[in-house]
Motif scaffolding. Structure first.
Motif, PDB file in Angstrom:
ATOM      1  N   THR A   4      36.918  15.084  37.241  1.00  0.00           N
ATOM      2  CA  THR A   4      37.290  14.802  38.808  1.00  0.00           C
ATOM      3  C   THR A   4      38.831  14.905  38.630  1.00  0.00           C
ATOM      4  O   THR A   4      39.231  14.393  39.957  1.00  0.00           O
ATOM      5  N   SER A   5      39.609  15.078  37.640  1.00  0.00           N
ATOM      6  CA  SER A   5      41.252  15.456  37.889  1.00  0.00           C
ATOM      7  C   SER A   5      41.482  16.838  37.367  1.00  0.00           C
ATOM      8  O   SER A   5      42.593  17.015  37.189  1.00  0.00           O
ATOM      9  N   CYS A   6      40.492  17.756  37.383  1.00  0.00           N
ATOM     10  CA  CYS A   6      40.971  19.152  37.350  1.00  0.00           C
ATOM     11  C   CYS A   6      39.842  19.811  37.897  1.00  0.00           C
ATOM     12  O   CYS A   6      38.756  19.075  38.375  1.00  0.00           O
ATOM     13  N   SER A   7      39.727  21.086  38.296  1.00  0.00           N
ATOM     14  CA  SER A   7      39.095  21.732  39.119  1.00  0.00           C
ATOM     15  C   SER A   7      38.877  23.246  38.482  1.00  0.00           C
ATOM     16  O   SER A   7      39.469  23.803  37.700  1.00  0.00           O
ATOM     17  N   LEU A   8      37.782  23.971  39.129  1.00  0.00           N
ATOM     18  CA  LEU A   8      37.703  25.401  39.169  1.00  0.00           C
ATOM     19  C   LEU A   8      38.309  26.358  40.109  1.00  0.00           C
ATOM     20  O   LEU A   8      38.279  25.909  41.264  1.00  0.00           O
ATOM     21  N   LEU A   9      39.023  27.408  39.897  1.00  0.00           N
ATOM     22  CA  LEU A   9      39.550  28.395  40.791  1.00  0.00           C
ATOM     23  C   LEU A   9      39.117  29.668  40.553  1.00  0.00           C
ATOM     24  O   LEU A   9      39.412  29.979  39.245  1.00  0.00           O
ATOM     25  N   ILE A  10      38.829  30.599  41.440  1.00  0.00           N
ATOM     26  CA  ILE A  10      38.732  31.966  41.067  1.00  0.00           C
ATOM     27  C   ILE A  10      39.883  32.513  42.053  1.00  0.00           C
ATOM     28  O   ILE A  10      39.826  32.467  43.323  1.00  0.00           O
ATOM     29  N   MET A  11      40.642  33.198  41.597  1.00  0.00           N
ATOM     30  CA  MET A  11      42.018  33.420  41.727  1.00  0.00           C
ATOM     31  C   MET A  11      42.595  34.916  41.518  1.00  0.00           C
ATOM     32  O   MET A  11      42.142  35.125  40.475  1.00  0.00           O
ATOM     33  N   GLU A  12      43.465  35.427  42.022  1.00  0.00           N
ATOM     34  CA  GLU A  12      44.323  36.502  41.728  1.00  0.00           C
ATOM     35  C   GLU A  12      44.860  36.397  40.421  1.00  0.00           C
ATOM     36  O   GLU A  12      45.328  35.332  39.951  1.00  0.00           O
TER      37      GLU A  12
END
Lengths: 138, 138, 138
Positions: free
Chosen positions: A45-53
């Motif tokens: 709960t203190s990191c996350s996912l990202l789909i990014m450039e």
């Protein structure tokens, strides 16, 4: 059609974005899944996912600066057990993603040309992060 | 149980929300999936997905204005290769969604009464956008 | 491999976070799914899903205060048919999640130690909320 699962372990060295696209593609290849989905789930709960450039590092730096400003670490939070980056980490996580479901076609992640999958670390200190991958397909 | 995939192509004419609920429902009907899920995945980093109120256009206008204000186009970003709407598009994408997994029951998307599925375009110029649909079910 | 679906009904008593982890785990047990995924989908546009720290209530209070401040109820919105908490509810929903896909391993939700699944209610008045669960696995 079958379901298979694996866990990635990612070592982070402080705040920032860590690309995990190749690691996920490798798991798909190892399990020889041709068509279906991979459900990616970050178990924190203190990191996350990202789909990014994935081509311009400047774009990720701008994004990180935006979240630093939107959710400042110098604010007063009731919950600060683990220091000033504790609560902002949870909020930045809530504003991004914990799970992503990504299509697989002919054995490949069906990402757009400029898309990469990233672990978005919100804590300053190094962490070992676990990302669950569930492959469903044939 | 089987997995089937399709790609929607959506032509956008500038910033805003474009409903794609009917197109997704049609793909489910074409493939005669009765029960399961559809995993929706947008293959871009400057537009995103949104499941939003589908009856009141004013609600979507308010939402678009909120994101315009929260992530201003007149700010100074390091990454501005494609103009002042380039970096804000990536940030607005990160704040909303790239994938959504939606239940199918008796051949129908199991949306709530007021829910519609939208492509949220963050760029000013027209674009052709690709949305991957993976159907898993029977 | 099979697909099974259930619907949770959650009664909310105003704004806040309502944990639904145990209810979801119970549905997995009832259907005896050992390995696979559960796709969680909230059928509303004025409440959302959140996977969040489940041990410290202060962390959830900070998070709720952050969203109250980021999306104020005293702002002027065009869409206010149902009162001043109507449009902020939609925006807070858009900034968090409508669907989450969570792995199941050996019959258990594969959550991290501190993760809980919450319904995030954004309306002041009591509501009956529907959350769809689709289990895919064996």
């Amino acid at each position: 059609m079958r379901t298979r699962s694996e866990e990635l372990q990612i070592r982070t060295k402080g705040k920032g974005t860590y690309e995990i696209t190749d690691e996920i593609q490798q798991v798909i290849a190892d399990h020889k899944v041709q068509n279906g989905i991979v459900a990616v789930f970050v178990q924190h709960t203190s990191c996350s996912l990202l789909i990014m450039e994935n081509a311009a590092p400047a774009a990720r730096r701008d994004l990180e600066r935006f979240f630093d400003k939107l959710v400042p670490e110098n604010s007063e939070y009731e919950h600060d057990d683990e220091g000033p980056d504790d609560m902002p980490a949870h909020i930045r996580m809530a504003l991004t993603r914990t799970s992503e479901t990504i299509p697989i076609d002919s054995g490949k992640l069906q990402l757009g040309t400029w898309q990469g999958i990233f672990l978005f670390e919100h804590r300053h200190s190094p962490h070992k992060r676990r990302v669950g991958l569930t492959l469903i397909g044939e």
